[in-house]
Motif scaffolding. Sequence first.
Motif, mmCIF file in Angstrom:
data_model
loop_
_atom_site.group_PDB
_atom_site.id
_atom_site.type_symbol
_atom_site.label_atom_id
_atom_site.label_comp_id
_atom_site.label_asym_id
_atom_site.label_seq_id
_atom_site.Cartn_x
_atom_site.Cartn_y
_atom_site.Cartn_z
ATOM 1 N N ILE A 109 0.733 -1.005 -0.032
ATOM 2 C CA ILE A 109 0.040 -0.100 -0.010
ATOM 3 C C ILE A 109 0.863 1.329 -0.148
ATOM 4 C CG2 ILE A 109 -1.577 1.271 1.416
ATOM 5 C CD1 ILE A 109 -2.767 -1.498 2.220
ATOM 6 N N PHE A 110 1.652 1.184 0.741
ATOM 7 C CA PHE A 110 2.774 2.411 0.777
ATOM 8 C C PHE A 110 3.607 2.664 -0.261
ATOM 9 C CE2 PHE A 110 2.342 4.460 5.393
ATOM 10 C CZ PHE A 110 1.266 3.882 5.670
ATOM 11 N N ILE A 111 4.074 1.536 -0.781
ATOM 12 C CA ILE A 111 5.045 1.912 -1.997
ATOM 13 C C ILE A 111 4.140 2.533 -3.225
ATOM 14 C CG2 ILE A 111 6.037 0.446 -3.816
ATOM 15 C CD1 ILE A 111 7.790 1.157 -1.178
ATOM 16 N N TRP A 112 3.004 1.635 -3.276
ATOM 17 C CA TRP A 112 1.980 2.140 -4.489
ATOM 18 C C TRP A 112 1.373 3.305 -4.269
ATOM 19 C CZ3 TRP A 112 -1.526 -2.130 -6.623
ATOM 20 C CH2 TRP A 112 -2.188 -1.880 -7.802
ATOM 21 N N ILE A 113 1.032 3.907 -3.017
ATOM 22 C CA ILE A 113 0.300 5.257 -2.725
ATOM 23 C C ILE A 113 1.627 6.386 -2.660
ATOM 24 C CG2 ILE A 113 -0.787 6.785 -1.152
ATOM 25 C CD1 ILE A 113 -2.785 4.424 -2.463
ATOM 26 N N GLY A 114 2.552 5.882 -2.128
ATOM 27 C CA GLY A 114 3.794 6.809 -2.262
ATOM 28 C C GLY A 114 4.354 7.050 -3.365
ATOM 29 N N GLY A 137 -4.981 15.809 -6.284
ATOM 30 C CA GLY A 137 -6.075 15.268 -5.259
ATOM 31 C C GLY A 137 -5.764 15.502 -3.644
ATOM 32 N N ILE A 138 -4.607 15.545 -3.190
ATOM 33 C CA ILE A 138 -4.658 15.527 -1.869
ATOM 34 C C ILE A 138 -4.783 16.988 -1.381
ATOM 35 C CG2 ILE A 138 -3.272 13.592 -1.748
ATOM 36 C CD1 ILE A 138 -0.714 15.023 -1.330
ATOM 37 N N VAL A 139 -4.808 18.225 -2.226
ATOM 38 C CA VAL A 139 -4.656 19.414 -1.805
ATOM 39 C C VAL A 139 -5.831 19.890 -1.002
ATOM 40 C CG1 VAL A 139 -5.069 21.783 -2.813
ATOM 41 C CG2 VAL A 139 -3.560 20.409 -3.935
ATOM 42 N N PRO A 140 -7.142 19.312 -0.945
ATOM 43 C CA PRO A 140 -8.057 19.754 0.032
ATOM 44 C C PRO A 140 -7.548 19.235 1.679
ATOM 45 C CG PRO A 140 -9.261 18.973 -1.764
ATOM 46 C CD PRO A 140 -7.501 18.765 -2.093
ATOM 47 N N PHE A 141 -6.998 17.938 1.579
ATOM 48 C CA PHE A 141 -6.604 17.491 2.767
ATOM 49 C C PHE A 141 -5.386 18.363 3.558
ATOM 50 C CE2 PHE A 141 -8.045 13.800 0.591
ATOM 51 C CZ PHE A 141 -8.957 13.229 1.273
ATOM 52 N N VAL A 142 -4.252 18.542 2.736
ATOM 53 C CA VAL A 142 -3.273 19.431 3.262
ATOM 54 C C VAL A 142 -3.606 20.954 3.482
ATOM 55 C CG1 VAL A 142 -0.854 19.944 2.597
ATOM 56 C CG2 VAL A 142 -1.630 17.821 1.673
ATOM 57 N N ALA A 143 -4.295 21.431 2.500
ATOM 58 C CA ALA A 143 -4.596 22.852 2.650
ATOM 59 C C ALA A 143 -5.531 23.249 3.822
ATOM 60 C CB ALA A 143 -5.359 23.437 1.440
ATOM 61 N N ASN A 144 -6.272 22.240 4.300
ATOM 62 C CA ASN A 144 -7.119 22.322 5.569
ATOM 63 C C ASN A 144 -6.486 21.753 6.656
ATOM 64 O OD1 ASN A 144 -9.819 23.606 4.531
ATOM 65 N ND2 ASN A 144 -9.526 22.040 3.074
ATOM 66 N N LEU A 154 6.168 13.956 0.195
ATOM 67 C CA LEU A 154 5.284 13.073 0.906
ATOM 68 C C LEU A 154 5.472 11.601 0.235
ATOM 69 C CD1 LEU A 154 3.230 12.593 2.915
ATOM 70 C CD2 LEU A 154 1.644 13.110 1.320
ATOM 71 N N GLY A 155 5.555 11.401 -0.994
ATOM 72 C CA GLY A 155 5.585 10.146 -1.698
ATOM 73 C C GLY A 155 6.874 9.444 -1.000
ATOM 74 N N ILE A 156 8.081 10.184 -0.998
ATOM 75 C CA ILE A 156 9.261 9.460 -0.811
ATOM 76 C C ILE A 156 9.199 8.823 0.896
ATOM 77 C CG2 ILE A 156 11.955 9.934 0.098
ATOM 78 C CD1 ILE A 156 11.618 11.848 -2.597
ATOM 79 N N ALA A 157 8.652 10.014 1.673
ATOM 80 C CA ALA A 157 8.079 9.403 3.026
ATOM 81 C C ALA A 157 7.508 8.238 3.268
ATOM 82 C CB ALA A 157 7.605 10.864 3.943
ATOM 83 N N ILE A 158 6.344 8.385 2.425
ATOM 84 C CA ILE A 158 5.252 7.059 2.644
ATOM 85 C C ILE A 158 6.138 5.927 2.157
ATOM 86 C CG2 ILE A 158 3.370 5.982 1.624
ATOM 87 C CD1 ILE A 158 2.314 9.167 1.448
#
Length: 195
Positions: A33-38, A49-56, A101-105
């Motif tokens: 999951i983490f390799i794929w999502i990262g 797509g992650i902008v609403p999560f991070v921005a808020n 973030l992808g590298i961290a994940i």
Amino acid sequence: MNKVKLLLDFVLNTAASLKGTGVQLIRIAIFIIFIWIGGLKFWNYEAEGIVPFVANSPFMSFFYSKNAPEYKDYKLKEGEFDKAKHEWHKANNTYTFSRGLGIAIMTFGFLTLLGIWFPKVGFVGSGLVILMMFGTLSFIVTTPEVWVPDLGSGEHGFPLLTGAGRLVIKDLSILAGAVVVLADCAQRILKNRKR
């Protein structure tokens, strides 16, 4: 009746013997999951797509140059390209943050997998996964887009999750799995100390 009891005992003993395999499967699942999502974080559609999560998020919004809710005017559908909106995301730091973030994940997933052989490394990896899951689960509180909006149907707000909300709530299962893996690593570390 004895045959039923024997069969039941066989099933229960077989299931009980799978605990160790289950822990390893959780590690592998977290890794995949983490390799794929990262890895997806390197694609523009995922970063957008992650902008609403991070921005808020009060914990992450400082990574972006623009303040919420300005992003709402620059949302893109998955696979859509609009040059002006793309330029806004570049100026917002959307893509750079997402890649970091992808590298961290991916690192967290890899460290968790290494726990199969190195419990101390796995302990760190699963601990980082747990911290990350608390962060992502906080989006349930901070991101307006996780709840169905009031658009006239009468069905909106808590407990009605949007696609984004359903995506986030699933992280509860990763959190639970990471706790199991963390405990397994801790037990193995303690066992190795006694030798």
